[in-house]
Design an enzyme around this catalytic site. Structure first.
Site, short mmCIF file in Angstrom:
data_model
loop_
_atom_site.label_atom_id
_atom_site.label_comp_id
_atom_site.label_asym_id
_atom_site.label_seq_id
_atom_site.Cartn_x
_atom_site.Cartn_y
_atom_site.Cartn_z
N GLN A 50 0.82 -1.21 0.00
CA GLN A 50 0.00 0.00 0.00
C GLN A 50 0.85 1.26 0.00
O GLN A 50 0.55 2.23 -0.70
CB GLN A 50 -0.93 0.02 1.22
N GLU A 51 1.90 1.26 0.78
CA GLU A 51 2.71 2.47 0.94
C GLU A 51 3.49 2.84 -0.32
O GLU A 51 3.58 4.00 -0.67
CB GLU A 51 3.66 2.32 2.13
N SER A 52 4.10 1.83 -0.97
CA SER A 52 5.04 2.15 -2.05
C SER A 52 4.96 1.23 -3.26
O SER A 52 5.72 1.42 -4.21
CB SER A 52 6.46 2.10 -1.52
#
Length: 175
Positions: A50-52
């Site tokens: 999700q983050e990167s």
């Protein structure tokens, strides 16, 4: 390819395609740090996805950096907690630093939330103070906690990480 599947859901596609959508990149690094800080590695994968999307050079509009999108001020605090005196903000782009710092911060969030994953994830995204405020208002009811989150981004974040974690657990089993 997933969008072209007849059912249009991840679980309707062949397993090898599902695993392309939900990879386990940086497996040795994730396993090491997840073990060191007693955090579920599948949760770490869900967060990195999700983050990167597993891109070490990712940077957000809020200046969060690296695989786990740690902001520089939090990075400096974590470096101090871990005794890393030579830390520089550019280190957040290094996978081994980003994962170590992100997993450490997740572990601290889990401890502060008495192991409650939803509260810890919300704190990771919106800050531990906000997560505590919303948890105090909702009590132990998970559905009410979600509804109590008054900012759209952490609500969406919590939903997405929860869905990613479900896919990782289904594809790779619980750890």
């Amino acid at each position: 390819m997933i969008a072209l599947a007849p059912g249009k859901s991840v679980s309707d596609t062949p397993i090898f395609i599902q695993r392309l959508a939900y990879p386990q990149h940086f497996a040795d690094l994730v396993a090491e740090e997840a073990t060191r800080f007693a955090v579920d590695p599948l949760l770490v994968y869900a967060m990195i996805r999700q983050e990167s999307l597993f891109e070490p050079g990712a940077e957000s509009s809020a200046a969060a950096r690296g695989l786990m999108q740690v902001i520089p001020s939090t990075g400096r605090w974590i470096a101090g907690e871990l005794g890393m005196l030579d830390f520089q903000e550019s280190d957040l782009y290094r996978p081994w630093i980003s994962v170590k710092f992100g997993v450490f911060y997740t572990m601290r969030g889990l401890r502060a939330a008495n192991g409650n994953v939803a509260t810890a994830l919300t704190g990771y995204n919106a800050g531990p103070g906000n997560a505590k405020f919303w948890r105090d208002r909702s009590g132990p009811d998970e559905d009410l906690f979600y509804e109590t989150i008054s900012i759209a981004e952490p609500r969406a974040y919590l939903s997405l990480i929860t869905a990613h974690l479900a896919h990782y657990t289904r594809l790779y089993g619980s750890r």
